[in-house]
Design an enzyme around this catalytic site. Sequence first.
Site, mmCIF file in Angstrom:
data_model
loop_
_atom_site.group_PDB
_atom_site.id
_atom_site.type_symbol
_atom_site.label_atom_id
_atom_site.label_comp_id
_atom_site.label_asym_id
_atom_site.label_seq_id
_atom_site.Cartn_x
_atom_site.Cartn_y
_atom_site.Cartn_z
ATOM 1 N N VAL A 16 16.936 62.650 49.666
ATOM 2 C CA VAL A 16 18.277 63.649 49.475
ATOM 3 C C VAL A 16 17.281 65.056 49.801
ATOM 4 O O VAL A 16 18.056 65.854 50.576
ATOM 5 C CB VAL A 16 18.650 63.546 48.123
ATOM 6 C CG1 VAL A 16 19.751 64.660 47.948
ATOM 7 C CG2 VAL A 16 19.271 62.303 47.975
ATOM 8 N N GLU A 122 28.183 68.625 41.649
ATOM 9 C CA GLU A 122 29.013 67.779 42.620
ATOM 10 C C GLU A 122 28.456 66.710 42.872
ATOM 11 O O GLU A 122 28.885 65.430 43.066
ATOM 12 C CB GLU A 122 29.575 68.496 43.921
ATOM 13 C CG GLU A 122 30.869 67.866 44.540
ATOM 14 C CD GLU A 122 31.997 67.934 43.848
ATOM 15 O OE1 GLU A 122 32.487 66.593 43.263
ATOM 16 O OE2 GLU A 122 32.690 69.254 43.251
ATOM 17 N N GLY A 180 18.327 51.748 52.133
ATOM 18 C CA GLY A 180 18.259 52.842 51.290
ATOM 19 C C GLY A 180 19.358 53.173 50.541
ATOM 20 O O GLY A 180 19.527 54.223 49.820
ATOM 21 N N GLU A 183 18.080 51.614 44.924
ATOM 22 C CA GLU A 183 16.600 51.678 44.584
ATOM 23 C C GLU A 183 15.645 50.443 44.406
ATOM 24 O O GLU A 183 16.242 49.273 44.357
ATOM 25 C CB GLU A 183 16.586 52.490 43.251
ATOM 26 C CG GLU A 183 17.332 53.714 43.395
ATOM 27 C CD GLU A 183 16.754 54.752 44.037
ATOM 28 O OE1 GLU A 183 15.490 54.599 44.447
ATOM 29 O OE2 GLU A 183 17.391 55.505 44.464
ATOM 30 N N ASP A 194 24.948 53.482 36.467
ATOM 31 C CA ASP A 194 25.125 54.716 37.131
ATOM 32 C C ASP A 194 26.624 55.103 37.223
ATOM 33 O O ASP A 194 27.049 56.348 37.105
ATOM 34 C CB ASP A 194 24.391 54.415 38.738
ATOM 35 C CG ASP A 194 24.809 55.564 39.600
ATOM 36 O OD1 ASP A 194 23.986 56.574 39.634
ATOM 37 O OD2 ASP A 194 25.783 55.541 40.269
ATOM 38 N N LYS A 198 28.320 58.537 35.807
ATOM 39 C CA LYS A 198 29.291 59.183 36.655
ATOM 40 C C LYS A 198 30.673 59.246 35.848
ATOM 41 O O LYS A 198 31.358 60.366 35.898
ATOM 42 C CB LYS A 198 29.604 58.615 37.701
ATOM 43 C CG LYS A 198 28.383 58.784 38.879
ATOM 44 C CD LYS A 198 28.399 57.944 40.171
ATOM 45 C CE LYS A 198 27.096 58.254 40.959
ATOM 46 N NZ LYS A 198 27.450 57.392 42.242
#
Length: 408
Positions: A16, A122, A180, A183, A194, A198
């Site tokens: 990223v 964001e 990708g 992980e 995850d 969120k």
Amino acid sequence: MLRKNINIGLFGFGVVGQGLHTVLERTPGLRARIGRIGVKDRAKPRTLPPGLFTFSRHDLLDDPALDVIVELIDDADEAYLIVTEALRRGKAVVTANKKMLAEHLGELIELQRETGTPLLYEAAACASLPVIRNLEEYYDTDLLESVEGIINGSTNYILTAMHRDALSFGQALSQAQALGFAESNPALDVEGLDARNKLVLLLAHAFGLVVAPEQLLTLGIDRLSPLATAYAKEQGYALKLVAEARRLPNGTIAAAVLPTLVKPEHELAHVHDEYNGLITQSSFADRQFFLGRGAGAFPTASAVLSDLSALTYGYRYEYKKLRQQTHLALGAAAAEVEVLVTFTAETAPDPADFSRVHEQFQSDVRGHYLTGTIGLEQLAQARWLREPGICVVRLPGSLRAAQAVDKQ
């Protein structure tokens, strides 16, 4: 308001971070530049000049020329130290670390208030989907009834590959890792953690409710059984990992992350591969659907870029609903859900935990299952929930208010 120039201290130069560097080079009109990059691995080859990199976070945090910190590392504890110190020093922060945010959200909101320094995230919600700012601004006065969606691109890619390409869970996971989208240690994704992190962020901005991640019932896709996936295909349903938060008639909020069977006409049934999809239901705007890529370098970097652009105009979250809904609470005890439970002869759910059992099936060849209605709190506390061989999948339909049932 005129845009100001921003000089960025970037932590992390992985997928990223490199994506952000690329998109910044392609958007010179933003008036933002990376002044220094903090990394950990001294041996890793770099494509940028060595003088741009440092191995001490203090080189970025102590530099008065860097007015914005962008945090893109995968260590939640280290990210917490970076973010809190930057805010105390008056440096605006953009982060994509949803685990760190979910575990410390209340404290970080208070720190922003104390310091007057903005923290934007964001990219931590749904990658390329502009969700947080829409919840903050577009729905700031519209009474939201629910948000539900696919908010983890890795698990959605795995489930798509299993359904469309008939891959096993292990094969689909390996493919997601090779591309990708997952992980090397995929536990955060496949165990639903995850998506849970969120959902914590969505709850704060959609309803003004700050909760600890552990308060949310969360089941991932790591325990899916062949019988559950076969049941989905036989019934013509799509199998998705869905996060949902819904306002109940008593004013509380029911929220959970569960593998869910979705009818083919539902919007989420058509969200494939690494895409995310989020549905909002509100009193005035009615039903709206957001769709976009939920994993990958450029989708996440685009959300970081959007936050950086917002900072050039002096933008910050106001957390309006947090002030409006001071007495809001989770209401798992007032909610129920319909589920499919598959199990083995050695481990089985207790029918007494269900308010209604609709169907029971037993086969020495295919396995055993039951379908029924169970309270959300009852499910979370069930002793059998995480026993080996148990798989729980939500049947089509939303979280809903529990109905009184006479079991006599």
